[in-house]
Design a protein around this motif. Structure first.
Motif, PDB file in Angstrom:
ATOM      1  N   THR A 163      11.351  -6.071  -3.963  1.00 31.43           N
ATOM      2  CA  THR A 163      12.717  -5.701  -4.361  1.00 31.43           C
ATOM      3  C   THR A 163      13.535  -5.276  -3.147  1.00 31.43           C
ATOM      4  O   THR A 163      14.701  -5.657  -2.995  1.00 31.43           O
ATOM      5  CB  THR A 163      12.689  -4.562  -5.397  1.00 31.43           C
ATOM      6  N   ALA A 164      12.914  -4.503  -2.266  1.00 38.72           N
ATOM      7  CA  ALA A 164      13.602  -4.075  -1.043  1.00 38.72           C
ATOM      8  C   ALA A 164      13.946  -5.277  -0.172  1.00 38.72           C
ATOM      9  O   ALA A 164      15.048  -5.364   0.378  1.00 38.72           O
ATOM     10  CB  ALA A 164      12.735  -3.092  -0.270  1.00 38.72           C
ATOM     11  N   MET A 165      13.021  -6.221  -0.047  1.00 39.76           N
ATOM     12  CA  MET A 165      13.283  -7.422   0.744  1.00 39.76           C
ATOM     13  C   MET A 165      14.426  -8.228   0.145  1.00 39.76           C
ATOM     14  O   MET A 165      15.323  -8.706   0.858  1.00 39.76           O
ATOM     15  CB  MET A 165      12.011  -8.279   0.818  1.00 39.76           C
ATOM     16  N   HIS A 166      14.420  -8.378  -1.157  1.00 41.43           N
ATOM     17  CA  HIS A 166      15.472  -9.142  -1.837  1.00 41.43           C
ATOM     18  C   HIS A 166      16.835  -8.497  -1.598  1.00 41.43           C
ATOM     19  O   HIS A 166      17.832  -9.188  -1.322  1.00 41.43           O
ATOM     20  CB  HIS A 166      15.169  -9.225  -3.337  1.00 41.43           C
ATOM     21  N   GLN A 167      16.917  -7.187  -1.688  1.00 40.61           N
ATOM     22  CA  GLN A 167      18.185  -6.482  -1.485  1.00 40.61           C
ATOM     23  C   GLN A 167      18.678  -6.634  -0.049  1.00 40.61           C
ATOM     24  O   GLN A 167      19.881  -6.801   0.183  1.00 40.61           O
ATOM     25  CB  GLN A 167      18.007  -5.000  -1.836  1.00 40.61           C
ATOM     26  N   LEU A 168      17.761  -6.574   0.911  1.00 44.73           N
ATOM     27  CA  LEU A 168      18.141  -6.723   2.319  1.00 44.73           C
ATOM     28  C   LEU A 168      18.697  -8.121   2.588  1.00 44.73           C
ATOM     29  O   LEU A 168      19.737  -8.277   3.242  1.00 44.73           O
ATOM     30  CB  LEU A 168      16.939  -6.455   3.215  1.00 44.73           C
ATOM     31  N   LEU A 169      17.998  -9.149   2.103  1.00 42.20           N
ATOM     32  CA  LEU A 169      18.465 -10.513   2.314  1.00 42.20           C
ATOM     33  C   LEU A 169      19.776 -10.764   1.581  1.00 42.20           C
ATOM     34  O   LEU A 169      20.628 -11.526   2.050  1.00 42.20           O
ATOM     35  CB  LEU A 169      17.403 -11.513   1.855  1.00 42.20           C
ATOM     36  N   ASP A 170      19.951 -10.115   0.449  1.00 41.73           N
ATOM     37  CA  ASP A 170      21.185 -10.260  -0.315  1.00 41.73           C
ATOM     38  C   ASP A 170      22.373  -9.689   0.449  1.00 41.73           C
ATOM     39  O   ASP A 170      23.499 -10.161   0.317  1.00 41.73           O
ATOM     40  CB  ASP A 170      21.035  -9.544  -1.661  1.00 41.73           C
ATOM     41  N   GLU A 171      22.109  -8.684   1.279  1.00 40.31           N
ATOM     42  CA  GLU A 171      23.163  -8.032   2.053  1.00 40.31           C
ATOM     43  C   GLU A 171      23.422  -8.718   3.389  1.00 40.31           C
ATOM     44  O   GLU A 171      24.535  -8.657   3.925  1.00 40.31           O
ATOM     45  CB  GLU A 171      22.766  -6.577   2.307  1.00 40.31           C
ATOM     46  N   ALA A 172      22.402  -9.384   3.933  1.00 42.95           N
ATOM     47  CA  ALA A 172      22.489  -9.922   5.293  1.00 42.95           C
ATOM     48  C   ALA A 172      23.395 -11.149   5.368  1.00 42.95           C
ATOM     49  O   ALA A 172      23.427 -11.982   4.456  1.00 42.95           O
ATOM     50  CB  ALA A 172      21.099 -10.277   5.803  1.00 42.95           C
ATOM     51  N   ASP A 173      24.112 -11.266   6.485  1.00 48.68           N
ATOM     52  CA  ASP A 173      24.851 -12.478   6.815  1.00 48.68           C
ATOM     53  C   ASP A 173      24.004 -13.398   7.691  1.00 48.68           C
ATOM     54  O   ASP A 173      24.056 -14.611   7.559  1.00 48.68           O
ATOM     55  CB  ASP A 173      26.150 -12.140   7.563  1.00 48.68           C
ATOM     56  N   TYR A 188       0.829  -1.204   0.000  1.00 50.57           N
ATOM     57  CA  TYR A 188       0.000   0.000   0.000  1.00 50.57           C
ATOM     58  C   TYR A 188       0.868   1.260   0.000  1.00 50.57           C
ATOM     59  O   TYR A 188       0.643   2.165  -0.812  1.00 50.57           O
ATOM     60  CB  TYR A 188      -0.919   0.008   1.219  1.00 50.57           C
ATOM     61  N   HIS A 189       1.826   1.344   0.895  1.00 52.13           N
ATOM     62  CA  HIS A 189       2.639   2.551   1.018  1.00 52.13           C
ATOM     63  C   HIS A 189       3.672   2.665  -0.109  1.00 52.13           C
ATOM     64  O   HIS A 189       4.075   3.773  -0.457  1.00 52.13           O
ATOM     65  CB  HIS A 189       3.352   2.570   2.364  1.00 52.13           C
ATOM     66  N   GLN A 190       4.129   1.568  -0.648  1.00 46.25           N
ATOM     67  CA  GLN A 190       4.993   1.579  -1.829  1.00 46.25           C
ATOM     68  C   GLN A 190       4.244   0.863  -2.948  1.00 46.25           C
ATOM     69  O   GLN A 190       3.237   1.342  -3.409  1.00 46.25           O
ATOM     70  CB  GLN A 190       6.339   0.896  -1.529  1.00 46.25           C
ATOM     71  N   SER A 191       4.725  -0.275  -3.355  1.00 43.82           N
ATOM     72  CA  SER A 191       4.024  -1.149  -4.293  1.00 43.82           C
ATOM     73  C   SER A 191       4.536  -2.555  -4.037  1.00 43.82           C
ATOM     74  O   SER A 191       5.542  -2.748  -3.347  1.00 43.82           O
ATOM     75  CB  SER A 191       4.305  -0.741  -5.747  1.00 43.82           C
TER      76      SER A 191
END
Length: 245
Positions: A61-71, A52-55
């Motif tokens: 995409t934001a979730m994918h980038q976060l998990l891609d960065e996380a150890d 709702y607040h984004q799309s």
């Protein structure tokens, strides 16, 4: 990375309310992830994303980038719920897996080490932190925001309230992690080294006997900061063991 997700209800045709076996053919709308909140260890700011607040695309995409960065990814019932839900969303949208990361499910770790009356986040937070979740009904929220008679102002109010509820869930995770840290087996040490705590990286260790493995004896340490136990990496010879004892 601490995270928590929120999901929608499924819409289905059903003949009744009790003990129903609903056919796949009766599904009108599949459930999906509608929002998530996250924060990094040591950061005060909790970020939120929703369809709702984004799309939906921006959220995933934001979730994918976060998990891609996380150890290391931490949550409450995150191994069986949050992460699997996230993976199913990536699959549906034909998104590739993020880079590999370790998981630490704080609920599973609590169940592994202790027996509480309930393993719900609200109960454990109250017992260990003297804090609670925000009382909220996700089902009522989802029904209201999908009601065509709901005004846009009221719809936004419901989404905003849901985000406040979700953020509080994520806020509780870091202090719970700190509280539980002496009992945890972290998937990877915070710091490597003979003179550093594996759980918190502290140098304030006291020698407390030896640890026996199939390969021999090793110096055992107790961290004076977080209270966890670890062992050294250098095998102790029989001669040195006599001097230690």
């Amino acid at each position: 990375l601490f995270l928590d997700i929120e999901t929608s209800l499924a819409k289905v045709y059903t003949y009744g309310l009790w003990d129903q076996n609903i056919s796949i053919a009766n599904i009108i709308e599949h459930p999906r992830m509608i929002a998530f909140t996250e924060k990094w260890l040591g950061n005060k700011k909790v970020h939120a994303f929703s369809e709702y607040h984004q799309s939906r695309t921006e959220m995933l995409t934001a979730m994918h980038q976060l998990l891609d960065e996380a150890d290391l990814v931490l949550g409450w019932n995150s191994r069986n719920f949050d992460v699997k839900w996230i993976n199913s969303e990536f699959m549906v949208e034909k998104m590739p897996p993020p880079s590999p990361y370790k998981q630490l499910d704080l609920m599973q770790e609590t169940k592994r080490n202790a027996r509480f009356l309930s393993n719900k986040l609200d109960y454990i937070a109250e017992r260990l932190l003297d804090d609670n979740k925000i009382e909220y009904n996700m089902a009522k929220m989802w029904i209201k925001v999908n009601d065509p008679n709901t005004s846009e102002a009221d719809r936004k109010k419901e989404w905003d309230a849901m985000i406040r509820y979700a953020k509080k869930d994520t806020i509780l995770l870091e202090p719970l992690f700190i509280e539980l840290r002496p009992w945890l087996k972290l998937p990877h040490p915070v710091e490597e080294g003979e003179d550093k705590c594996r759980n918190c990286g502290s140098y304030d260790l006291e020698k407390r006997g030896t640890a026996l493995t199939l390969n021999g004896h090793y110096q055992r340490y107790r961290c004076r900061d977080c209270g966890s136990w670890c062992r050294g990496t250098t095998r102790i010879s029989v001669t040195n063991m006599r001097s230690i004892s």
